[in-house]
Design a protein around this motif. Structure first.
Motif, mmCIF file in Angstrom:
data_model
loop_
_atom_site.group_PDB
_atom_site.id
_atom_site.type_symbol
_atom_site.label_atom_id
_atom_site.label_comp_id
_atom_site.label_asym_id
_atom_site.label_seq_id
_atom_site.Cartn_x
_atom_site.Cartn_y
_atom_site.Cartn_z
ATOM 1 N N UNK A 13 0.827 -1.211 0.000
ATOM 2 C CA UNK A 13 0.000 0.000 0.000
ATOM 3 C C UNK A 13 0.861 1.261 0.000
ATOM 4 N N UNK A 14 2.037 1.187 0.647
ATOM 5 C CA UNK A 14 2.918 2.351 0.735
ATOM 6 C C UNK A 14 4.042 2.321 -0.303
ATOM 7 N N UNK A 15 3.890 1.509 -1.337
ATOM 8 C CA UNK A 15 4.872 1.460 -2.415
ATOM 9 C C UNK A 15 5.609 0.136 -2.457
ATOM 10 N N UNK A 16 6.626 0.058 -3.288
ATOM 11 C CA UNK A 16 7.422 -1.159 -3.443
ATOM 12 C C UNK A 16 8.392 -1.274 -2.283
ATOM 13 N N UNK A 17 8.491 -2.473 -1.714
ATOM 14 C CA UNK A 17 9.401 -2.736 -0.602
ATOM 15 C C UNK A 17 10.245 -3.968 -0.926
ATOM 16 N N UNK A 18 11.493 -3.946 -0.477
ATOM 17 C CA UNK A 18 12.414 -5.053 -0.699
ATOM 18 C C UNK A 18 12.026 -6.205 0.227
ATOM 19 N N UNK A 19 11.786 -7.368 -0.359
ATOM 20 C CA UNK A 19 11.492 -8.551 0.458
ATOM 21 C C UNK A 19 12.691 -9.498 0.499
ATOM 22 N N UNK A 20 13.593 -9.351 -0.464
ATOM 23 C CA UNK A 20 14.807 -10.170 -0.458
ATOM 24 C C UNK A 20 15.909 -9.419 -1.188
ATOM 25 N N UNK A 21 17.112 -9.497 -0.636
ATOM 26 C CA UNK A 21 18.290 -8.906 -1.261
ATOM 27 C C UNK A 21 19.414 -9.930 -1.136
ATOM 28 N N UNK A 22 20.117 -10.139 -2.236
ATOM 29 C CA UNK A 22 21.239 -11.086 -2.236
ATOM 30 C C UNK A 22 22.415 -10.420 -2.937
ATOM 31 N N UNK A 23 23.503 -10.236 -2.216
ATOM 32 C CA UNK A 23 24.735 -9.688 -2.766
ATOM 33 C C UNK A 23 25.825 -10.736 -2.652
ATOM 34 N N UNK A 24 26.662 -10.852 -3.698
ATOM 35 C CA UNK A 24 27.747 -11.825 -3.633
ATOM 36 C C UNK A 24 28.864 -11.430 -4.582
ATOM 37 N N UNK A 25 30.039 -11.975 -4.305
ATOM 38 C CA UNK A 25 31.181 -11.854 -5.210
ATOM 39 C C UNK A 25 31.632 -13.263 -5.574
ATOM 40 N N UNK A 26 32.209 -13.430 -6.767
ATOM 41 C CA UNK A 26 32.748 -14.740 -7.119
ATOM 42 C C UNK A 26 33.879 -15.132 -6.166
ATOM 43 N N UNK A 27 34.110 -16.403 -6.075
ATOM 44 C CA UNK A 27 35.137 -16.951 -5.197
ATOM 45 C C UNK A 27 36.181 -17.656 -6.061
ATOM 46 N N UNK A 28 37.448 -17.528 -5.680
ATOM 47 C CA UNK A 28 38.514 -18.241 -6.387
ATOM 48 C C UNK A 28 38.269 -19.736 -6.263
ATOM 49 N N UNK A 29 38.388 -20.440 -7.354
ATOM 50 C CA UNK A 29 38.125 -21.880 -7.365
ATOM 51 C C UNK A 29 39.419 -22.685 -7.233
ATOM 52 N N UNK A 30 40.428 -22.064 -6.648
ATOM 53 C CA UNK A 30 41.725 -22.725 -6.470
ATOM 54 C C UNK A 30 41.893 -23.338 -5.086
ATOM 55 N N UNK A 31 40.822 -23.373 -4.309
ATOM 56 C CA UNK A 31 40.884 -23.937 -2.967
ATOM 57 C C UNK A 31 41.217 -22.919 -1.894
ATOM 58 N N UNK A 32 41.522 -21.675 -2.281
ATOM 59 C CA UNK A 32 41.889 -20.655 -1.297
ATOM 60 C C UNK A 32 40.667 -20.068 -0.594
ATOM 61 N N UNK A 33 39.509 -20.143 -1.253
ATOM 62 C CA UNK A 33 38.305 -19.546 -0.680
ATOM 63 C C UNK A 33 38.311 -18.022 -0.745
ATOM 64 N N UNK A 34 39.254 -17.441 -1.475
ATOM 65 C CA UNK A 34 39.386 -15.999 -1.555
ATOM 66 C C UNK A 34 38.248 -15.368 -2.360
ATOM 67 N N UNK A 35 37.659 -14.314 -1.813
ATOM 68 C CA UNK A 35 36.650 -13.543 -2.548
ATOM 69 C C UNK A 35 37.359 -12.707 -3.597
ATOM 70 N N UNK A 36 36.829 -12.704 -4.806
ATOM 71 C CA UNK A 36 37.456 -11.995 -5.921
ATOM 72 C C UNK A 36 36.800 -10.622 -6.077
ATOM 73 N N UNK A 37 37.184 -9.695 -5.225
ATOM 74 C CA UNK A 37 36.563 -8.367 -5.207
ATOM 75 C C UNK A 37 37.165 -7.413 -6.217
ATOM 76 N N UNK A 38 38.233 -7.812 -6.900
ATOM 77 C CA UNK A 38 38.880 -6.909 -7.861
ATOM 78 C C UNK A 38 38.307 -7.042 -9.284
ATOM 79 N N UNK A 39 37.373 -7.966 -9.499
ATOM 80 C CA UNK A 39 36.807 -8.163 -10.842
ATOM 81 C C UNK A 39 35.979 -6.953 -11.265
ATOM 82 N N UNK A 40 35.973 -6.706 -12.570
ATOM 83 C CA UNK A 40 35.190 -5.605 -13.148
ATOM 84 C C UNK A 40 34.378 -6.160 -14.309
ATOM 85 N N UNK A 41 33.253 -5.509 -14.642
ATOM 86 C CA UNK A 41 32.466 -5.989 -15.786
ATOM 87 C C UNK A 41 33.280 -5.936 -17.072
ATOM 88 N N UNK A 42 32.982 -6.852 -17.975
ATOM 89 C CA UNK A 42 33.679 -6.904 -19.263
ATOM 90 C C UNK A 42 33.298 -5.728 -20.123
#
Length: 153
Positions: free
Chosen positions: A124-153
Motif C-alpha cells: 500500500x505504501x509502495x514497493x518494498x524489498x522482500x529479499x536482497x542477495x549480494x555476492x562476489x565470485x570466489x577463487x576456485x583454487x581452494x583458497x576460498x578468496x573472494x574476488x573483489x577486484x573483478x570488473x564488468x567486461x
C-alpha cells in the motif's frame, strides 16, 4: 492474470527502480533508518557480512548499519549497472552488477563490483524489498578468496 499494458508495465518498472534508488541513496547518505524503511517486515537478506542470512527483525535495529557507516569517510556510493527488471503483478525481480565505492577509514579508497539481486513486492505504501542477495565470485583454487577486484567486461 490480466495482461499489463505497456505504459503500466513501464510505470511499474520505473517505480521499482525508484524504490531501489531510494534505498541506495539512504546508504550513500548513511541514513540507516531510511534504508531499513525500504524493506518489508518479512524481508530476508543474504549479504556480505555474517551471518549467512538476516531476517528483517535483525535488520530493524539500525546499529549494525551505523557501525558499518562509521568505517567510511564521506559518502558511500553505490550504483546498479545494467539492471534487468521483471515485474509480474505485485512482485518484481531486479538483478545486475552493482558497484560500491568510497573511502574506508583504515583502508583508503575502495571500488568493487558485485552481483546483486533484489525481490520487491508492491505494498500500500509502495514497493518494498522482500529479499536482497549480494555476492562476489570466489577463487576456485581452494583458497576460498573472494574476488573483489573483478570488473564488468
Amino acid at each position: 492474470m490480466t495482461p499489463t499494458s505497456p505504459s503500466a508495465a513501464a510505470a511499474d518498472r520505473e517505480a521499482v527502480l525508484d524504490a531501489l534508488r531510494t534505498y541506495l541513496e539512504a546508504i550513500e547518505r548513511k541514513d540507516p533508518d531510511a534504508a531499513i524503511r525500504m524493506f518489508a517486515e518479512e524481508a530476508v537478506t543474504f549479504d556480505f557480512a555474517p551471518p549467512l542470512e538476516n531476517h528483517f527483525n535483525s535488520l530493524s535495529d539500525p546499529s549494525a548499519l551505523e557501525e558499518w557507516f562509521e568505517t567510511w569517510v564521506g559518502p558511500i556510493s553505490t550504483e546498479i549497472g545494467s539492471a534487468k527488471v521483471m515485474v509480474m503483478g505485485s512482485l518484481a525481480v531486479v538483478h545486475g552488477l552493482q558497484r560500491l565505492h568510497g573511502r574506508k577509514k583504515n583502508d583508503g579508497d575502495l571500488s568493487m563490483w558485485y552481483r546483486a539481486t533484489f525481490i520487491l513486492s508492491r505494498r500500500e505504501d509502495g514497493w518494498r524489498i522482500t529479499h536482497m542477495h549480494n555476492s562476489v565470485p570466489m577463487a576456485m583454487d581452494g583458497s576460498g578468496k573472494a574476488l573483489t577486484e573483478l570488473k564488468p567486461a
